[in-house]
Design a protein around this motif. Structure first.
Motif, mmCIF file in Angstrom:
data_model
loop_
_atom_site.group_PDB
_atom_site.id
_atom_site.type_symbol
_atom_site.label_atom_id
_atom_site.label_comp_id
_atom_site.label_asym_id
_atom_site.label_seq_id
_atom_site.Cartn_x
_atom_site.Cartn_y
_atom_site.Cartn_z
ATOM 1 N N VAL A 1 6.408 -33.949 17.121
ATOM 2 C CA VAL A 1 5.193 -33.568 17.460
ATOM 3 C C VAL A 1 5.324 -32.515 18.593
ATOM 4 C CG1 VAL A 1 2.832 -34.195 18.692
ATOM 5 C CG2 VAL A 1 4.053 -35.767 16.915
ATOM 6 N N LEU A 2 6.077 -32.776 19.687
ATOM 7 C CA LEU A 2 6.164 -31.683 20.641
ATOM 8 C C LEU A 2 6.995 -30.694 20.153
ATOM 9 C CD1 LEU A 2 7.272 -34.034 23.766
ATOM 10 C CD2 LEU A 2 5.173 -33.066 23.236
ATOM 11 N N ILE A 3 8.007 -30.673 19.563
ATOM 12 C CA ILE A 3 8.929 -29.553 18.863
ATOM 13 C C ILE A 3 7.768 -28.552 18.088
ATOM 14 C CG2 ILE A 3 10.935 -28.829 17.438
ATOM 15 C CD1 ILE A 3 12.220 -31.628 18.262
ATOM 16 N N GLY A 4 6.984 -29.285 17.413
ATOM 17 C CA GLY A 4 6.044 -28.431 16.494
ATOM 18 C C GLY A 4 4.970 -27.550 17.498
ATOM 19 N N ILE A 5 4.627 -28.068 18.586
ATOM 20 C CA ILE A 5 3.767 -27.529 19.496
ATOM 21 C C ILE A 5 4.092 -26.563 20.361
ATOM 22 C CG2 ILE A 5 1.959 -28.199 21.318
ATOM 23 C CD1 ILE A 5 1.134 -30.783 19.790
ATOM 24 N N VAL A 6 5.289 -26.846 21.030
ATOM 25 C CA VAL A 6 5.628 -25.998 22.149
ATOM 26 C C VAL A 6 6.033 -24.344 21.356
ATOM 27 C CG1 VAL A 6 7.713 -25.464 23.472
ATOM 28 C CG2 VAL A 6 6.990 -27.942 23.350
ATOM 29 N N PRO A 7 6.533 -24.377 20.478
ATOM 30 C CA PRO A 7 6.656 -22.748 20.033
ATOM 31 C C PRO A 7 5.273 -21.999 19.660
ATOM 32 C CG PRO A 7 7.995 -24.056 18.657
ATOM 33 C CD PRO A 7 7.058 -25.070 19.447
ATOM 34 N N LEU A 8 4.357 -22.968 19.398
ATOM 35 C CA LEU A 8 3.202 -22.195 19.087
ATOM 36 C C LEU A 8 2.441 -21.612 20.455
ATOM 37 C CD1 LEU A 8 1.432 -24.706 16.568
ATOM 38 C CD2 LEU A 8 2.220 -22.404 16.090
ATOM 39 N N LEU A 9 2.491 -22.582 21.444
ATOM 40 C CA LEU A 9 2.073 -22.310 23.026
ATOM 41 C C LEU A 9 2.869 -21.167 23.247
ATOM 42 C CD1 LEU A 9 1.571 -25.866 24.638
ATOM 43 C CD2 LEU A 9 -0.177 -24.084 23.831
ATOM 44 N N ALA A 10 4.019 -20.977 23.205
ATOM 45 C CA ALA A 10 5.155 -19.823 23.609
ATOM 46 C C ALA A 10 4.655 -18.655 22.891
ATOM 47 C CB ALA A 10 6.390 -20.230 23.407
ATOM 48 N N LEU A 11 4.347 -18.684 21.690
ATOM 49 C CA LEU A 11 3.753 -17.441 20.907
ATOM 50 C C LEU A 11 2.389 -16.984 21.505
ATOM 51 C CD1 LEU A 11 4.025 -15.464 18.572
ATOM 52 C CD2 LEU A 11 2.925 -17.181 17.039
ATOM 53 N N ILE B 1 1.243 -17.416 24.496
ATOM 54 C CA ILE B 1 1.546 -16.824 25.820
ATOM 55 C C ILE B 1 1.956 -15.363 25.808
ATOM 56 C CG2 ILE B 1 2.682 -17.183 27.986
ATOM 57 C CD1 ILE B 1 2.673 -20.026 27.547
ATOM 58 N N PHE B 2 2.975 -15.221 24.655
ATOM 59 C CA PHE B 2 3.620 -13.914 24.397
ATOM 60 C C PHE B 2 2.325 -12.822 24.290
ATOM 61 C CE2 PHE B 2 5.233 -10.950 21.370
ATOM 62 C CZ PHE B 2 5.992 -10.262 22.252
ATOM 63 N N LEU B 3 1.603 -13.333 23.051
ATOM 64 C CA LEU B 3 0.620 -12.383 22.813
ATOM 65 C C LEU B 3 -0.409 -11.996 23.882
ATOM 66 C CD1 LEU B 3 -0.130 -13.873 19.316
ATOM 67 C CD2 LEU B 3 1.071 -11.742 19.740
ATOM 68 N N VAL B 4 -0.913 -12.885 24.794
ATOM 69 C CA VAL B 4 -1.700 -12.738 25.905
ATOM 70 C C VAL B 4 -0.909 -11.677 26.819
ATOM 71 C CG1 VAL B 4 -2.806 -13.662 27.857
ATOM 72 C CG2 VAL B 4 -2.992 -14.799 25.754
ATOM 73 N N PHE B 5 0.414 -11.868 27.207
ATOM 74 C CA PHE B 5 1.147 -10.997 28.008
ATOM 75 C C PHE B 5 1.144 -9.707 27.356
ATOM 76 C CE2 PHE B 5 5.169 -8.992 29.084
ATOM 77 C CZ PHE B 5 5.135 -9.171 30.304
ATOM 78 N N ARG B 6 1.354 -9.463 25.928
ATOM 79 C CA ARG B 6 1.520 -8.169 25.505
ATOM 80 C C ARG B 6 0.194 -7.418 25.568
ATOM 81 N NH1 ARG B 6 3.644 -7.171 19.200
ATOM 82 N NH2 ARG B 6 3.864 -4.939 19.522
ATOM 83 N N LYS B 7 -0.923 -8.168 25.769
ATOM 84 C CA LYS B 7 -2.271 -7.568 25.603
ATOM 85 C C LYS B 7 -2.583 -7.230 26.730
ATOM 86 C CE LYS B 7 -6.213 -6.543 23.429
ATOM 87 N NZ LYS B 7 -6.205 -5.361 22.315
ATOM 88 N N GLY B 8 -2.218 -8.181 27.826
ATOM 89 C CA GLY B 8 -2.896 -7.848 29.375
ATOM 90 C C GLY B 8 -2.081 -6.880 30.154
ATOM 91 N N GLY B 9 -0.651 -6.795 30.052
ATOM 92 C CA GLY B 9 0.003 -5.630 30.508
ATOM 93 C C GLY B 9 -0.389 -4.242 30.857
#
Length: 575
Positions: A158-168, A170-178
């Motif tokens: 369950v965790l292994i499936g959720i962690v990559p989604l959260l990381a993705l 965060i990356f999208l937010v970082f790319r948009k807000g920078g």
């Protein structure tokens, strides 16, 4: 941003301590759920009260150790981050002090202030958090996954499936807000510029009744910054709700599937409790990481702006010569000097040549924009010539260090600038070692002793910011006293008598003659009466030297000078 972190070297011990303490704190936090599982499975379920007390006491000890490490990490990270910010501010300030006026014009005063204060503060805040999160977040995430897998490998899917989604996400937010954070800093510069102009120009704004116009300018700059900030906050505000939603759904999935695993006898209740705690630790480590990703774009934009200042090379560099002040008084010579301001289409000065010797007074006169102040600014190397040479005592000023050059010069600028402090401190700005007698003598020659004596505290009277509590003429006389107390070999008076009445002007010039008898004196003036007695008068017109001689000689030979004199003097005075 990483380039600026090299200034952390003096604090590497403190940074090392922070990393070690955070590592110990993370290990403590990771160990506590396992102890909790043991209490539930081997103490609560079996009713073994002594075991509960024993493991519970050990849990308190581990928790206390973790808390102590957390406090220590906070202390040392604050010390390191504060020291880093202090040193970086000092380095930026020291570097900016080496800039020529050209670099100041290029970046802008308001932007330099913002970079030295707000931008460095952004780095300070990020660094203080980063030193803790950079160890804790990966340690808690990876360690939590390892511990969760050790409790139940199947449930950890369950965790292994959720962690990559959260990381993705965060990356999208970082790319948009920078990019937006970078735009915010630029708009903050604009707001600082408008605010600075309004505060320093408040007298002009009120006298011309331009308050509504200035309010509109400020509102526009403030609105631009606010709109960008709202746009950034909308993006960042979506992060926490989305992450909490995912965390809650993950918790539901773990409890539901964990209950099935307990019913089938594949795991114990205590292990499920520990697994849930590890899941929350993993998720919150990602939340902490996301906080860093929120702050890093703005800090990165600030770091780029600071690095831009630190990497900017001043156009004016020190020469190798470091001639000390001696009893010999040098001459000043211009040889075929031409100068153009950066980006200007027309040169400010063209082919200027003259020489003045110790004991001579050389006056410079001309219409507005003729290049008088520009000529004066080339002597102390506020700018460097484009063609030709400026020579002090036969040496090109570009071969001398700026300090040794300016030690020989006493400058009274066109706009008299005073600093917060006392009257005495402002005069001693020219020579910190000046005695009380030298101080008073300089004030008397500058015709400043009368109004200083009328102040309740005399030479200890306070001067407010920019000299706002003294008149224009008083500021000019204090600025002249500041130059006189320096006792330089070269005096530069850049339209320094413009705010004085004719009587005070005449008395001041008469008092200056014996004081400057063995020095080179260059006077820029608008009034013919100020320059009539000069040994040599240089007439500038559109950046060119169109006349040189005494007052009488120029009346006969220079149409430009004759026109200036005719506009200011009566026919009897001219005759």
């Amino acid at each position: 941003m990483l380039k600026l972190f090299r200034y952390l070297k003096p604090y590497r011990v403190a940074v090392g301590l922070v990393l070690v303490l955070i590592l110990l704190q993370s290990l403590s936090d990771l160990y506590l759920p396992t102890l909790m599982a043991d209490i539930v499975d081997h103490g609560v379920v079996t009713g073994d009260t002594p075991y509960i007390w024993r493991i519970g006491g050990f849990m308190l000890l581990v928790a206390a150790l973790g808390a102590a490490c957390s406090v220590g990490a906070s202390y040392w990270s604050s010390r390191a981050a504060s020291g880093f910010a202090r040193d970086l501010r000092s380095r930026v300030f020291a570097h900016v002090e080496q800039f020529s006026l050209q670099e100041f014009d290029k970046i802008g005063t308001a932007s330099l202030i913002t970079r030295t204060t707000n931008d460095i503060n952004q780095l300070y805040q990020v660094l203080g958090i980063m030193m803790r999160v950079i160890v804790m977040a990966p340690m808690m995430c990876i360690g939590g996954i390892v511990m969760a897998v050790s409790k139940d490998a199947v449930l950890s899917l369950v965790l292994i499936g959720i962690v990559p989604l959260l990381a993705l996400f965060i990356f999208l937010v970082f790319r948009k807000g920078g990019p937006l954070f970078k735009a915010m800093q630029t708009k903050l510069d604009r707001l600082s510029l408008v605010l600075r102009e309004q505060l320093t120009g408040v007298r002009v704004i009120r006298s011309f009744n331009r308050i509504p116009h200035e309010q509109e300018r400020f509102a526009q700059a403030n609105g631009d910054l606010t709109d960008t900030a709202i746009q950034v906050n909308r993006i960042m505000a979506s992060m926490m709700p989305v992450m909490m939603l995912v965390l809650n759904f993950a918790g539901i999935a773990i409890i539901w599937y964990g209950g099935i695993r307990i019913d089938n006898g594949h795991m114990q209740v205590g292990d499920l409790i520990a697994f849930i705690q590890y899941a929350w630790q993993i998720m919150f480590s990602l939340v902490f990481a996301s906080m860093m990703f929120v702050m890093i774009p703005r800090a990165s934009a600030s770091a780029v702006r600071i690095q831009e200042v630190l990497t900017m090379k001043p156009d004016i560099r020190d020469g190798e010569s470091s001639r000390p002040r001696t009893a010999t008084r040098p001459s000043v010579e211009f040889r075929g000097v031409s100068f153009r301001y950066p980006g200007a289409e027309m040169p400010a000065l063209t082919d200027i040549s003259f020489e003045t010797h110790p004991g001579e007074v050389t006056a410079i006169i001309g219409g507005t924009g003729s290049g008088k102040s520009t000529l004066i600014n080339l002597i102390p190397r506020f700018y460097d010539v484009e063609e030709g040479q400026v020579l002090i005592g036969g040496s090109d000023v570009r071969t001398m260090t700026q300090e040794s050059l300016r030690l020989q010069i006493g400058l009274v600028p066109q706009k008299a600038t005073l600093f917060t402090g006392t009257v005495a401190e402002n005069i001693r700005y020219g020579n910190e070692e000046a005695s009380e007698e030298e101080l008073r003598r300089a004030a008397e020659i500058a015709q400043a002793s009368d109004f200083i004596g009328k102040m309740p505290e005399g030479y200890n009277a306070p001067i407010s910011q920019g000299g706002a509590n003294v008149s224009g003429g008083q500021k000019q006389r204090l600025a002249i006293a500041r130059a006189l107390v320096r006792r330089p070999a070269i005096y530069l008076f850049d339209d320094s008598f413009s705010a004085l009445d004719l009587k005070t002007d005449a008395k001041l010039r008469a008092a200056l003659l014996p004081e400057t008898a063995d020095a080179c004196v260059l006077i820029v003036a608008q009034r013919v009466s100020t320059v009539m007695e000069a040994d040599r008068i240089l007439v500038l017109h559109e950046g060119r030297l169109v006349g040189s001689g005494t007052h009488r000689e120029l009346l006969e030979s220079s149409p430009v000078y004759r026109e200036i004199a005719a506009s200011q003097l009566t026919e009897e005075e001219i005759a």
